[in-house]
Design a protein around this motif. Structure first.
Motif, PDB file in Angstrom:
ATOM      1  N   CYS A 287     -20.416 -55.068  -0.145  1.00 43.77           N
ATOM      2  CA  CYS A 287     -19.011 -54.731  -0.390  1.00 43.77           C
ATOM      3  C   CYS A 287     -18.349 -54.244   0.890  1.00 43.77           C
ATOM      4  CB  CYS A 287     -18.916 -53.621  -1.435  1.00 43.77           C
ATOM      5  SG  CYS A 287     -19.542 -54.108  -3.050  1.00 43.77           S
ATOM      6  N   PRO A 288     -17.073 -54.558   1.075  1.00 42.01           N
ATOM      7  CA  PRO A 288     -16.345 -54.026   2.238  1.00 42.01           C
ATOM      8  C   PRO A 288     -16.118 -52.532   2.070  1.00 42.01           C
ATOM      9  CG  PRO A 288     -14.841 -55.187   0.784  1.00 42.01           C
ATOM     10  CD  PRO A 288     -16.222 -55.399   0.231  1.00 42.01           C
ATOM     11  N   LEU A 289     -15.778 -51.866   3.151  1.00 43.97           N
ATOM     12  CA  LEU A 289     -15.398 -50.466   3.067  1.00 43.97           C
ATOM     13  C   LEU A 289     -14.081 -50.362   2.308  1.00 43.97           C
ATOM     14  CD1 LEU A 289     -16.216 -49.317   6.701  1.00 43.97           C
ATOM     15  CD2 LEU A 289     -17.490 -48.774   4.608  1.00 43.97           C
ATOM     16  N   ARG A 290     -13.892 -49.243   1.641  1.00 43.06           N
ATOM     17  CA  ARG A 290     -12.638 -49.038   0.910  1.00 43.06           C
ATOM     18  C   ARG A 290     -11.515 -48.825   1.913  1.00 43.06           C
ATOM     19  NH1 ARG A 290     -11.327 -45.590  -4.323  1.00 43.06           N
ATOM     20  NH2 ARG A 290      -9.100 -46.033  -4.334  1.00 43.06           N
ATOM     21  N   SER A 291     -10.447 -49.593   1.775  1.00 39.51           N
ATOM     22  CA  SER A 291      -9.310 -49.451   2.683  1.00 39.51           C
ATOM     23  C   SER A 291      -8.184 -48.709   1.971  1.00 39.51           C
ATOM     24  CB  SER A 291      -8.832 -50.813   3.174  1.00 39.51           C
ATOM     25  OG  SER A 291      -8.410 -51.592   2.085  1.00 39.51           O
ATOM     26  N   TYR A 292      -7.318 -48.119   2.774  1.00 41.47           N
ATOM     27  CA  TYR A 292      -6.187 -47.367   2.253  1.00 41.47           C
ATOM     28  C   TYR A 292      -4.892 -47.865   2.874  1.00 41.47           C
ATOM     29  CZ  TYR A 292      -9.634 -44.075   0.442  1.00 41.47           C
ATOM     30  OH  TYR A 292     -10.687 -43.504  -0.221  1.00 41.47           O
ATOM     31  N   SER A 293      -3.808 -47.595   2.187  1.00 38.82           N
ATOM     32  CA  SER A 293      -2.480 -47.976   2.635  1.00 38.82           C
ATOM     33  C   SER A 293      -2.047 -47.100   3.809  1.00 38.82           C
ATOM     34  CB  SER A 293      -1.506 -47.804   1.463  1.00 38.82           C
ATOM     35  OG  SER A 293      -0.195 -47.988   1.876  1.00 38.82           O
ATOM     36  N   VAL A 294      -1.473 -47.731   4.836  1.00 43.26           N
ATOM     37  CA  VAL A 294      -0.938 -47.006   5.991  1.00 43.26           C
ATOM     38  C   VAL A 294       0.542 -47.342   6.117  1.00 43.26           C
ATOM     39  CG1 VAL A 294      -1.076 -46.648   8.482  1.00 43.26           C
ATOM     40  CG2 VAL A 294      -3.164 -47.126   7.193  1.00 43.26           C
ATOM     41  N   GLY A 295       1.372 -46.304   6.128  1.00 45.60           N
ATOM     42  CA  GLY A 295       2.811 -46.472   6.287  1.00 45.60           C
ATOM     43  C   GLY A 295       3.273 -45.793   7.566  1.00 45.60           C
ATOM     44  N   GLN A 296       4.540 -45.936   7.879  1.00 45.87           N
ATOM     45  CA  GLN A 296       5.070 -45.344   9.108  1.00 45.87           C
ATOM     46  C   GLN A 296       6.478 -44.824   8.869  1.00 45.87           C
ATOM     47  OE1 GLN A 296       5.243 -48.058  12.422  1.00 45.87           O
ATOM     48  NE2 GLN A 296       5.841 -46.467  13.862  1.00 45.87           N
ATOM     49  N   GLN A 297       6.733 -43.622   9.388  1.00 49.33           N
ATOM     50  CA  GLN A 297       8.083 -43.056   9.411  1.00 49.33           C
ATOM     51  C   GLN A 297       8.310 -42.545  10.824  1.00 49.33           C
ATOM     52  OE1 GLN A 297       7.959 -40.158   6.168  1.00 49.33           O
ATOM     53  NE2 GLN A 297       9.361 -41.472   5.031  1.00 49.33           N
ATOM     54  N   GLY A 298       9.114 -43.259  11.587  1.00 50.74           N
ATOM     55  CA  GLY A 298       9.336 -42.899  12.985  1.00 50.74           C
ATOM     56  C   GLY A 298       8.049 -43.056  13.783  1.00 50.74           C
ATOM     57  N   ASN A 299       7.638 -41.994  14.469  1.00 45.89           N
ATOM     58  CA  ASN A 299       6.410 -42.026  15.269  1.00 45.89           C
ATOM     59  C   ASN A 299       5.186 -41.507  14.518  1.00 45.89           C
ATOM     60  OD1 ASN A 299       7.728 -43.074  17.495  1.00 45.89           O
ATOM     61  ND2 ASN A 299       8.289 -41.047  18.253  1.00 45.89           N
ATOM     62  N   VAL A 300       5.351 -41.191  13.249  1.00 50.62           N
ATOM     63  CA  VAL A 300       4.248 -40.666  12.441  1.00 50.62           C
ATOM     64  C   VAL A 300       3.788 -41.728  11.442  1.00 50.62           C
ATOM     65  CG1 VAL A 300       3.539 -38.884  10.799  1.00 50.62           C
ATOM     66  CG2 VAL A 300       5.082 -38.309  12.685  1.00 50.62           C
ATOM     67  N   PHE A 301       2.487 -41.948  11.426  1.00 53.88           N
ATOM     68  CA  PHE A 301       1.883 -42.839  10.439  1.00 53.88           C
ATOM     69  C   PHE A 301       1.305 -41.957   9.336  1.00 53.88           C
ATOM     70  CE2 PHE A 301       2.077 -45.360  14.187  1.00 53.88           C
ATOM     71  CZ  PHE A 301       2.196 -46.668  13.754  1.00 53.88           C
ATOM     72  N   TYR A 302       1.211 -42.483   8.128  1.00 51.36           N
ATOM     73  CA  TYR A 302       0.584 -41.727   7.055  1.00 51.36           C
ATOM     74  C   TYR A 302      -0.337 -42.665   6.280  1.00 51.36           C
ATOM     75  CZ  TYR A 302       4.459 -43.750   4.418  1.00 51.36           C
ATOM     76  OH  TYR A 302       5.358 -44.634   3.870  1.00 51.36           O
ATOM     77  N   VAL A 303      -1.499 -42.118   5.939  1.00 47.41           N
ATOM     78  CA  VAL A 303      -2.505 -42.832   5.159  1.00 47.41           C
ATOM     79  C   VAL A 303      -2.505 -42.203   3.783  1.00 47.41           C
ATOM     80  CG1 VAL A 303      -4.920 -43.507   5.009  1.00 47.41           C
ATOM     81  CG2 VAL A 303      -3.877 -43.107   7.264  1.00 47.41           C
ATOM     82  N   GLN A 304      -2.499 -43.037   2.755  1.00 48.90           N
ATOM     83  CA  GLN A 304      -2.484 -42.476   1.401  1.00 48.90           C
ATOM     84  C   GLN A 304      -3.187 -43.377   0.409  1.00 48.90           C
ATOM     85  OE1 GLN A 304       1.664 -41.952   0.601  1.00 48.90           O
ATOM     86  NE2 GLN A 304       1.969 -44.033  -0.055  1.00 48.90           N
ATOM     87  N   ASN A 305      -3.534 -42.764  -0.697  1.00 47.31           N
ATOM     88  CA  ASN A 305      -4.125 -43.482  -1.804  1.00 47.31           C
ATOM     89  C   ASN A 305      -3.137 -43.422  -2.955  1.00 47.31           C
ATOM     90  OD1 ASN A 305      -5.724 -44.744  -3.625  1.00 47.31           O
ATOM     91  ND2 ASN A 305      -7.093 -43.041  -3.922  1.00 47.31           N
TER      92      ASN A 305
END
Length: 139
Positions: free
Chosen positions: A121-139
């Motif tokens: 199985c692949p590793l579990r991936s998460y959604s990555v978004g961006q607001q300006g110069n900050v990225f955020y990872v979330q489930n």
């Protein structure tokens, strides 16, 4: 007689199909809600071309990897929990362009989290978004 044989075959195929659905699933890392901010002040290494960093979040921590460049970062994130015996909570470690489970020896590609050795199985991936110069990872 033919209808009875057809019913037995249909019942057998239904049982075989249902039994096959549970065992081969790759959704093995437990779910945990979180949001983690990734910024240059705290995570400078990931903003380099092909850079990566360990971060908080997920089930066993995160590996965040830059598939883009320093000028145009494109971040992806994986849970550090190995998909080989996830109940043991073994954390994968970055070794070159691979993620390696030190307990099982399983390996995944850093570029996309797909299995490279031993793992199915692949590793579990998460959604990555961006607001300006900050990225955020979330489930």
């Amino acid at each position: 007689m033919m209808k009875e044989v057809t019913r037995y075959i249909a019942a057998f195929l239904t049982v075989a199909l249902l039994a096959g659905c549970g065992g081969g699933s790759c959704n093995v890392v437990p779910d945990r809600s979180f949001t983690t901010n990734i910024n240059q002040a705290q995570h400078l290494d990931v903003f380099a071309t092909k850079g990566w960093v360990y971060a908080q979040g997920g089930y066993a921590g995160l590996v965040v990897y830059n598939t883009g460049s320093q000028q145009d970062p494109k971040l992806i994130a994986y849970d550090r929990c190995s998909t080989v015996n996830p109940e043991k909570g073994s954390r994968v470690e970055v070794q070159g362009m691979l993620l390696v489970d030190p307990q099982s020896g399983a390996k995944w590609l850093l570029e996309d989290g797909s299995p490279a050795a031993l793992a199915e199985c692949p590793l579990r991936s998460y959604s990555v978004g961006q607001q300006g110069n900050v990225f955020y990872v979330q489930n």
